[in-house]
Design a protein around this motif. Structure first.
Motif, short mmCIF file in Angstrom:
data_model
loop_
_atom_site.label_atom_id
_atom_site.label_comp_id
_atom_site.label_asym_id
_atom_site.label_seq_id
_atom_site.Cartn_x
_atom_site.Cartn_y
_atom_site.Cartn_z
N VAL A 199 0.84 -1.20 0.00
CA VAL A 199 0.00 0.00 0.00
C VAL A 199 0.87 1.25 0.00
N TRP A 200 1.93 1.25 0.81
CA TRP A 200 2.79 2.43 0.85
C TRP A 200 3.55 2.58 -0.46
N ARG A 201 3.93 1.47 -1.05
CA ARG A 201 4.61 1.56 -2.34
C ARG A 201 3.70 2.21 -3.38
N PHE A 202 2.43 1.85 -3.29
CA PHE A 202 1.43 2.44 -4.19
C PHE A 202 1.32 3.94 -3.93
N MET A 203 1.26 4.34 -2.66
CA MET A 203 1.09 5.76 -2.35
C MET A 203 2.35 6.56 -2.70
N TYR A 204 3.51 5.91 -2.63
CA TYR A 204 4.77 6.59 -2.90
C TYR A 204 5.09 6.65 -4.39
N HIS A 205 4.26 6.02 -5.23
CA HIS A 205 4.62 5.96 -6.66
C HIS A 205 4.82 7.37 -7.22
N PRO A 206 5.96 7.60 -7.93
CA PRO A 206 6.28 8.97 -8.36
C PRO A 206 5.21 9.62 -9.25
N LEU B 37 0.51 10.54 -2.72
CA LEU B 37 1.26 11.53 -1.94
C LEU B 37 1.79 12.65 -2.82
N ASN B 38 2.31 12.27 -3.99
CA ASN B 38 2.79 13.31 -4.90
C ASN B 38 1.64 14.16 -5.42
N TYR B 39 0.47 13.53 -5.56
CA TYR B 39 -0.71 14.30 -5.98
C TYR B 39 -1.04 15.35 -4.92
N PHE B 40 -1.02 14.94 -3.66
CA PHE B 40 -1.27 15.91 -2.57
C PHE B 40 -0.23 17.02 -2.59
N LEU B 41 1.04 16.64 -2.74
CA LEU B 41 2.11 17.64 -2.76
C LEU B 41 1.89 18.66 -3.87
N GLN B 42 1.54 18.14 -5.05
CA GLN B 42 1.37 19.04 -6.19
C GLN B 42 0.15 19.94 -6.01
N THR B 43 -0.90 19.38 -5.39
CA THR B 43 -2.07 20.21 -5.11
C THR B 43 -1.69 21.38 -4.20
N VAL C 222 2.79 -3.54 -12.73
CA VAL C 222 2.10 -2.69 -11.77
C VAL C 222 0.59 -2.73 -11.92
N GLN C 223 0.01 -3.92 -11.81
CA GLN C 223 -1.45 -4.01 -11.90
C GLN C 223 -2.03 -3.75 -10.52
N TRP C 224 -2.22 -2.46 -10.22
CA TRP C 224 -2.61 -2.13 -8.85
C TRP C 224 -4.01 -2.64 -8.50
N GLY C 225 -4.88 -2.76 -9.47
CA GLY C 225 -6.22 -3.28 -9.19
C GLY C 225 -6.15 -4.65 -8.54
N PRO C 226 -5.63 -5.66 -9.27
CA PRO C 226 -5.51 -7.00 -8.67
C PRO C 226 -4.64 -7.03 -7.41
N ILE C 227 -3.55 -6.25 -7.41
CA ILE C 227 -2.68 -6.27 -6.23
C ILE C 227 -3.43 -5.79 -4.99
N THR C 228 -4.15 -4.66 -5.14
CA THR C 228 -4.89 -4.17 -3.96
C THR C 228 -6.04 -5.12 -3.61
N ALA C 229 -6.56 -5.84 -4.62
CA ALA C 229 -7.62 -6.80 -4.32
C ALA C 229 -7.08 -7.93 -3.45
N ILE C 230 -5.93 -8.51 -3.83
CA ILE C 230 -5.36 -9.57 -2.98
C ILE C 230 -4.98 -9.01 -1.62
N ALA C 231 -4.39 -7.80 -1.62
CA ALA C 231 -4.00 -7.20 -0.34
C ALA C 231 -5.22 -7.07 0.56
N THR C 232 -6.35 -6.65 -0.01
CA THR C 232 -7.57 -6.52 0.80
C THR C 232 -8.02 -7.88 1.33
N ILE C 233 -7.93 -8.90 0.46
CA ILE C 233 -8.33 -10.24 0.92
C ILE C 233 -7.43 -10.69 2.07
#
Lengths: 297, 302
Positions: free
Chosen positions: A128-135, A140-146, B264-275
């Motif tokens: 999840v954090w990797r997702f939020m940190y994605h450049p 997070l970068n979206y918030f910073l830019q806003t 980087v298929q975040w849809g499926p990744i977050t789906a498994i993470a949620t499960i």
């Protein structure tokens, strides 16, 4: 009248045997064989062809201490552990003081919500954090830019990667400190703080002269527990950066993993394990002595 | 929060005056309200920070594929189970899910049962060296998974337990055993000895005293132990990675492969993470009290 002593003296041991067997076979024996292996040269290849380990004395340790790679991982580990424990203690204590007032409505609900990050799998936290940190499509970068700030290359900038990991760990584990400190605060007798107020103590005087000394031992235990866990931290970093960029986030436990399964040097990896074990033993022995003392009281 | 000082007295006063609040009651009351409001504000900000990543994970897993990456993010969207469909019909997901479930349930059952037996032995019979054993378990609790990695990998290879679910179960049973003994023992110590003694006089066999009298009484302690063992086994990653193969791997290991396999298929990744996070949600909302008592065990007396 039958008493415990007339019963077979074998009975107690029957109850304890399964635990002894499991601990001896799956914890103690592997730990000892790991310590032994740290004095041997042994690679995954030797293992695959069935070759015996070669005794090399302290060579593995000498190699480690001469290796800049290993020394880097010690430095990264100490920075990581020091930062997360300090931040989590300060923020956790502050939150607990804010929420200590039992008349606050919804306190139970908040306390419950704060458990969530602790319970969630480290793999999930890392993802999840990797997702939020994605450049480019990280939130997070979206918030910073806003806010008009420049985007940050969170995990790919060698200078930012460790702070980013520290932030994620603080997010996950501050609630743990909070819960322990809150429980400690709630066990401080009410009459003590009320007596302070009646005597005209200010909030800060009350805090520093009555409350904090009363929960001193709770704070100490929370700090030791966090220290132990921070030295063990591995999975979140594994998922977020795998030690990168370069070796900027390679903590000791990740260094161990890579030495064993990437460099395939099992003897040397065991030497890293011995060093990590040494650190943790000192910490946990401190805790064990303290706990047993308070048990006896 | 120096502002909270309710009775400030700069000038020397007689002690009687000092005891009386000097401000009018109404003013003190509004100040109290303001402080309480500020507390709430901080707490709510804290809660938002804690919950946001989890909220983001769940909503991303429910977003249609095109919206999952969109920046600026779409805060409102029509939820879809598309990502879950992709995950569920992935060849091996069901297998990994059942691996995880088997391993977690097996480890929980084994570890709690063995710990309950040992705690009973420790509490009921004053065994010489019992204190040493307890201190030892306390230290064993600290052994990190990563230290067991190489030796258990080698040992399991020689015993034929590598890449088996039972091998993984055994490691998890051992890893949480110390914590479980500690918790269940604490609950057993609170049970009056007279209870066992009267059963003993009635001629109850030891095992019956244990299973019929003790176990039901320490059920709350066993549930704390069970939750934490399940959590360990269900969430654990490194040993799972090293000790399983593509048939026996567990969900956390499977999801980590997902990153490298599919990019980087975040849809499926977050789906498994949620499960993977579902048990954590269930425990949190239905057993919060057990969780908190387990987390703070040992740190706070009573």
């Amino acid at each position: 009248m039958p008493s415990v002593s007339t019963r077979s003296s074998v009975t107690p041991w029957l109850f304890l045997t399964p635990a002894f067997v499991v601990i001896a076979l799956i914890l103690l024996y592997p730990v000892f064989s790991g310590v032994r292996l740290s004095f041997f040269s042994y690679s995954m290849r030797d293992f695959a062809v069935g070759a015996d380990p070669t005794f090399v004395g302290l060579d593995n340790f000498r190699h480690l201490f001469a290796s800049p790679h290993f020394r880097n991982s010690i430095r990264v580990t100490l920075t990581f552990v020091g930062s997360v424990v300090a931040l989590e203690m300060v923020v956790g204590l502050a939150l607990a003081l804010l929420m200590e007032d039992e008349k606050l409505k919804g306190l139970r609900l908040f306390r419950t919500l704060f458990v969530l990050p602790i319970m969630i799998a480290p793999v999930v936290v890392g993802l999840v954090w990797r997702f939020m940190y994605h450049p480019s499509y990280g939130i997070l970068n979206y918030f910073l830019q806003t806010l008009g700030a420049d985007p940050v290359m969170w995990l790919s900038d060698p200078g930012m990667a460790l702070p980013s990991i520290i932030i994620a760990d603080v997010w996950q584990w501050t609630p743990f400190v909070f819960l322990i400190v809150l429980a400690g605060l709630q066990s401080v007798p009410k009459d003590l703080t009320e007596a302070g107020i009646v005597d005209g103590c200010s909030y800060l005087q009350n805090l520093f002269h009555i409350k904090l000394p009363m929960i001193g031992s709770v704070l100490l235990v929370a700090a030791i527990l966090r220290l132990i866990d921070a030295f063990r931290a591995l999975v979140v970093i594994f998922v977020m950066t795998y030690g990168g960029p370069g070796v900027s986030t390679e903590v000791l436990s990740l260094h161990l993993y890579k030495t064993a399964f990437t460099a395939q040097r099992l003897g040397r990896a065991s030497a890293v394990a011995v060093i990590l074990l040494g650190i943790l033993l000192i910490l946990s022995a401190t805790l064990a002595i303290r706990t047993l003392r308070s048990e006896r009281r | 929060m120096g502002t909270q000082a309710s009775t400030s007295h700069e000038k020397p006063e007689t002690s009687e005056e000092a005891r009386k609040p000097r401000q009018p009651i109404l003013k003190a009351h509004t100040r109290k309200l303001v402080i309480r409001g500020m507390r709430y504000a901080f707490i709510i900000v804290g809660a938002l920070v804690v919950l946001f990543p989890i909220y983001l994970m769940i909503t991303t897993s429910l977003k249609p594929r095109v919206l999952a990456f969109a920046i600026p993010p779409h805060w409102t969207f029509i939820p879809t189970l598309g990502s879950y469909q992709i995950v569920l019909f992935q060849a091996n997901f069901v297998r990994f899910f059942f691996n995880s479930l088997t391993v977690a349930l097996g480890a929980t059952l084994g570890s709690v049962l063995i710990a309950a037996l040992a705690s009973y032995g420790l509490v009921r019979f004053q065994i010489r060296g019992g204190g040493v054993f307890l201190a030892l378990t306390l230290i064993l609790k600290m052994i990190p998974e990563v230290i067991l990695l190489v030796p258990v990998f080698l040992l399991w290879n020689s015993l034929g337990l590598i890449n088996t679910r039972i091998g993984l179960i055994l490691v998890y049973v051992a890893l949480n055993l110390a914590f479980n003994i500690w918790i269940i023992r604490a609950f057993m110590m609170d049970i009056p000895r007279e209870l066992e003694q009267s059963a003993e006089i009635d001629g109850c066999p030891e095992l019956t005293i244990f299973s019929r009298i003790m176990l039901p009484l320490v059920a709350p302690g066993m549930s704390v132990a069970a939750i934490f063992t399940f959590r360990l086994a269900w969430n654990e990653f490194v040993l799972g990675l090293a000790l399983t193969d593509r048939f026996t791997r567990t969900l956390p290991v499977a999801v980590s492969n997902y990153i490298t396999d599919v990019g980087v298929q975040w849809g499926p990744i977050t789906a498994i993470a949620t499960i993977i996070a579902v048990p954590a949600f269930l425990f949190t909302f239905f057993a919060a009290r057990s969780l908190i008592s387990g987390l703070t065990a040992g740190a706070v007396k009573g």
